[in-house]
Design a protein around this motif. Structure first.
Motif, PDB file in Angstrom:
ATOM      1  N   GLY A  70      39.411  33.270  51.950  1.00 36.32           N
ATOM      2  CA  GLY A  70      39.257  34.702  51.960  1.00 36.32           C
ATOM      3  C   GLY A  70      38.137  35.150  51.331  1.00 36.32           C
ATOM      4  N   THR A  71      38.095  36.307  50.920  1.00 33.95           N
ATOM      5  CA  THR A  71      36.903  37.057  50.120  1.00 33.95           C
ATOM      6  C   THR A  71      36.823  36.548  48.731  1.00 33.95           C
ATOM      7  N   VAL A  72      35.689  36.242  48.346  1.00 37.83           N
ATOM      8  CA  VAL A  72      35.485  35.628  46.971  1.00 37.83           C
ATOM      9  C   VAL A  72      34.125  36.518  46.516  1.00 37.83           C
ATOM     10  N   ILE A  73      34.153  36.462  44.949  1.00 27.24           N
ATOM     11  CA  ILE A  73      33.025  37.018  44.322  1.00 27.24           C
ATOM     12  C   ILE A  73      32.519  36.010  43.719  1.00 27.24           C
ATOM     13  N   ILE A  74      31.255  35.894  43.482  1.00 27.74           N
ATOM     14  CA  ILE A  74      30.522  34.996  42.707  1.00 27.74           C
ATOM     15  C   ILE A  74      29.077  35.375  41.937  1.00 27.74           C
ATOM     16  N   ASN A  75      28.911  34.962  40.777  1.00 31.23           N
ATOM     17  CA  ASN A  75      27.928  35.472  40.000  1.00 31.23           C
ATOM     18  C   ASN A  75      28.276  36.574  39.249  1.00 31.23           C
ATOM     19  N   VAL A  76      29.328  36.662  38.794  1.00 28.70           N
ATOM     20  CA  VAL A  76      29.966  37.924  37.999  1.00 28.70           C
ATOM     21  C   VAL A  76      29.333  37.773  36.481  1.00 28.70           C
ATOM     22  N   VAL A  77      28.645  38.954  36.351  1.00 29.81           N
ATOM     23  CA  VAL A  77      28.137  39.399  34.970  1.00 29.81           C
ATOM     24  C   VAL A  77      28.848  40.391  34.264  1.00 29.81           C
ATOM     25  N   GLU A  78      29.133  41.666  34.933  1.00 29.09           N
ATOM     26  CA  GLU A  78      29.785  42.569  34.303  1.00 29.09           C
ATOM     27  C   GLU A  78      31.244  42.618  34.891  1.00 29.09           C
ATOM     28  N   PRO A  79      32.204  42.262  33.723  1.00 32.31           N
ATOM     29  CA  PRO A  79      33.631  42.216  34.057  1.00 32.31           C
ATOM     30  C   PRO A  79      34.149  43.341  33.922  1.00 32.31           C
ATOM     31  N   THR A  80      35.260  43.709  35.015  1.00 34.72           N
ATOM     32  CA  THR A  80      35.901  44.867  34.939  1.00 34.72           C
ATOM     33  C   THR A  80      37.469  44.634  35.140  1.00 34.72           C
ATOM     34  N   LEU A  81      38.100  45.676  34.965  1.00 34.48           N
ATOM     35  CA  LEU A  81      39.659  45.685  35.452  1.00 34.48           C
ATOM     36  C   LEU A  81      39.922  46.730  36.512  1.00 34.48           C
ATOM     37  N   THR A  82      40.331  46.381  37.473  1.00 34.17           N
ATOM     38  CA  THR A  82      40.721  47.361  38.709  1.00 34.17           C
ATOM     39  C   THR A  82      42.389  47.515  38.465  1.00 34.17           C
ATOM     40  N   ALA A  83      42.914  48.523  38.161  1.00 34.82           N
ATOM     41  CA  ALA A  83      43.907  49.098  38.153  1.00 34.82           C
ATOM     42  C   ALA A  83      44.638  49.577  39.265  1.00 34.82           C
ATOM     43  N   TYR A  84      45.839  48.973  39.582  1.00 34.59           N
ATOM     44  CA  TYR A  84      46.748  49.429  40.478  1.00 34.59           C
ATOM     45  C   TYR A  84      48.096  49.927  39.719  1.00 34.59           C
ATOM     46  N   LEU A  85      47.944  51.289  39.651  1.00 36.02           N
ATOM     47  CA  LEU A  85      49.331  51.911  38.853  1.00 36.02           C
ATOM     48  C   LEU A  85      50.296  52.582  39.838  1.00 36.02           C
ATOM     49  N   PRO A  86      51.531  52.417  39.624  1.00 35.95           N
ATOM     50  CA  PRO A  86      52.726  52.892  40.410  1.00 35.95           C
ATOM     51  C   PRO A  86      52.740  54.209  40.147  1.00 35.95           C
ATOM     52  N   GLU A  87      53.421  54.911  41.154  1.00 34.94           N
ATOM     53  CA  GLU A  87      53.933  56.024  40.902  1.00 34.94           C
ATOM     54  C   GLU A  87      54.929  56.345  39.792  1.00 34.94           C
ATOM     55  N   PRO A  88      54.591  57.430  39.135  1.00 32.45           N
ATOM     56  CA  PRO A  88      55.438  57.602  37.790  1.00 32.45           C
ATOM     57  C   PRO A  88      56.959  57.545  38.021  1.00 32.45           C
ATOM     58  N   GLY A  89      57.488  57.693  39.260  1.00 27.85           N
ATOM     59  CA  GLY A  89      58.782  57.737  39.418  1.00 27.85           C
ATOM     60  C   GLY A  89      59.249  56.364  39.558  1.00 27.85           C
ATOM     61  N   THR A  90      58.707  55.194  39.770  1.00 31.48           N
ATOM     62  CA  THR A  90      58.994  53.926  40.173  1.00 31.48           C
ATOM     63  C   THR A  90      58.444  53.077  38.999  1.00 31.48           C
ATOM     64  N   ALA A  91      57.448  53.340  38.041  1.00 31.41           N
ATOM     65  CA  ALA A  91      57.165  52.854  37.143  1.00 31.41           C
ATOM     66  C   ALA A  91      57.941  52.208  36.179  1.00 31.41           C
TER      67      ALA A  91
ATOM     68  N   MET B  42      30.288  31.303  36.088  1.00 35.26           N
ATOM     69  CA  MET B  42      28.995  30.561  35.835  1.00 35.26           C
ATOM     70  C   MET B  42      28.088  30.973  37.178  1.00 35.26           C
ATOM     71  N   GLU B  43      26.648  30.999  37.075  1.00 33.38           N
ATOM     72  CA  GLU B  43      25.858  31.097  38.086  1.00 33.38           C
ATOM     73  C   GLU B  43      26.161  30.140  39.455  1.00 33.38           C
ATOM     74  N   LYS B  44      26.079  30.509  40.456  1.00 29.75           N
ATOM     75  CA  LYS B  44      26.638  29.388  41.548  1.00 29.75           C
ATOM     76  C   LYS B  44      25.219  29.233  41.979  1.00 29.75           C
ATOM     77  N   ARG B  45      24.788  27.855  42.040  1.00 29.45           N
ATOM     78  CA  ARG B  45      23.311  27.505  42.658  1.00 29.45           C
ATOM     79  C   ARG B  45      23.545  26.678  43.759  1.00 29.45           C
ATOM     80  N   GLN B  46      24.930  25.974  44.123  1.00 30.30           N
ATOM     81  CA  GLN B  46      24.889  25.126  45.120  1.00 30.30           C
ATOM     82  C   GLN B  46      26.366  25.340  45.701  1.00 30.30           C
ATOM     83  N   PRO B  47      26.563  24.911  47.185  1.00 26.80           N
ATOM     84  CA  PRO B  47      27.698  25.015  47.704  1.00 26.80           C
ATOM     85  C   PRO B  47      28.980  24.186  47.026  1.00 26.80           C
TER      86      PRO B  47
END
Length: 282
Positions: free
Chosen positions: A48-69, A113-118
């Motif tokens: 599927g979808t992949v990301i390569i050469n990540v330099v800036e790390p992040t967090l992507t938050a999927y937060l539930p609705e307050p009533g179900t948390a 790590m930097e991806k330089r070859q398949p």
């Protein structure tokens, strides 16, 4: 103590159908100050979808609705041999499943790590390659606990789940020297230390493991780590499927490995990280 900008916290309001992303570190991530590779997204790969050469790390938050948390939070570390991240199959898709069940899910886009070859470089030093991602995993746990009130999670219910190389990352976050900074639980899905075997202490937080017998990549390393946990006096829960291969993630293949996430959820309930009343999916 570093705090997220107010605007970032506002963007992370618990909207069940949305996800918001924040930087993991204040400024440049330590150790990669001189990296020059450019991050890229590759679609329609075998995983599927992949990301390569990540330099800036992040967090992507999927937060539930307050009533179900439920108050439980899970950091999700996708796999990809520390040169790529299978960001959907082992990241966003997992997060949406957990979010729908009241669990705050945080997809970790950690440095690679930097991806330089398949493909994967031959004779790759996994310990050296993984050191930056492991540091990002440790920082992710700290960040969530620092902002537990804003994100409506309990600081003593912060776990991590990792896939393949992400499982190695999760295992090292679990074993870090500062016991107070360890996650409250960890799930290793066809992942474990792929380089040296680290020293495994007793009395670790609860561990859930899942892998397939026909996995040619990770089976032996995962089994070795499972044995090391047992030898140290820990009691990991292991689900060993007859089929599923490597990298099954959220893919439905018609094998019993399709049910790993249901069993992980049931395990979290049994461990007390989720109330039994939250067992039913929304």
């Amino acid at each position: 103590m570093w705090r997220l900008p107010a605007l970032a916290l506002m963007l992370l309001a618990p909207l069940v159908s949305h996800a918001q992303t924040v930087k993991l570190w204040p400024g440049v991530a330590p150790g990669s100050e001189h990296w020059t590779q450019k991050e890229q997204v590759e679609k329609n790969t075998p995983v599927g979808t992949v990301i390569i050469n990540v330099v800036e790390p992040t967090l992507t938050a999927y937060l539930p609705e307050p009533g179900t948390a439920t108050g439980t939070a899970v950091v999700i570390a996708p796999g990809g041999a520390f040169v790529a991240l299978a960001i959907d199959r082992e990241g966003n898709d997992v997060a949406r499943w957990l979010q729908a069940r009241g669990i705050a899910a945080f997809v970790l886009k950690y440095r690679t790590m930097e991806k330089r070859q398949p493909g994967i470089p031959p004779n790759m030093d996994m310990d050296a390659a993984g050191q930056y991602g492991i540091a990002d995993g440790i920082q992710a746990i700290k960040l969530i606990r620092q902002h537990a009130a804003e994100w409506h999670v309990s600081p003593d219910k912060v776990g991590i789940v990792g896939f393949s190389a992400g499982g190695m990352l999760a295992s090292e976050v679990l074993l870090q020297h500062d016991a107070s900074a360890r996650p409250d639980f960890a799930a290793l899905i066809y992942g474990a230390p792929f380089g040296r075997m680290p020293s495994v202490p007793a009395k670790l937080p609860p561990v859930f493991m899942a892998w397939a017998q026909d996995d040619p990549v990770a089976r032996d390393d995962v089994a070795r780590y499972y044995a090391a946990l047992l030898a140290a006096g820990n009691k990991p829960e292991a689900h060993i499927y007859s089929a599923g291969g490597h990298g099954f993630g959220m893919t439905q293949q018609g094998t019993t490995s399709d049910r790993w996430i249901d069993e992980f959820h049931a395990w979290m309930v049994a461990q007390g990280f989720i109330a039994a009343s939250a067992r039913k999916a929304h």
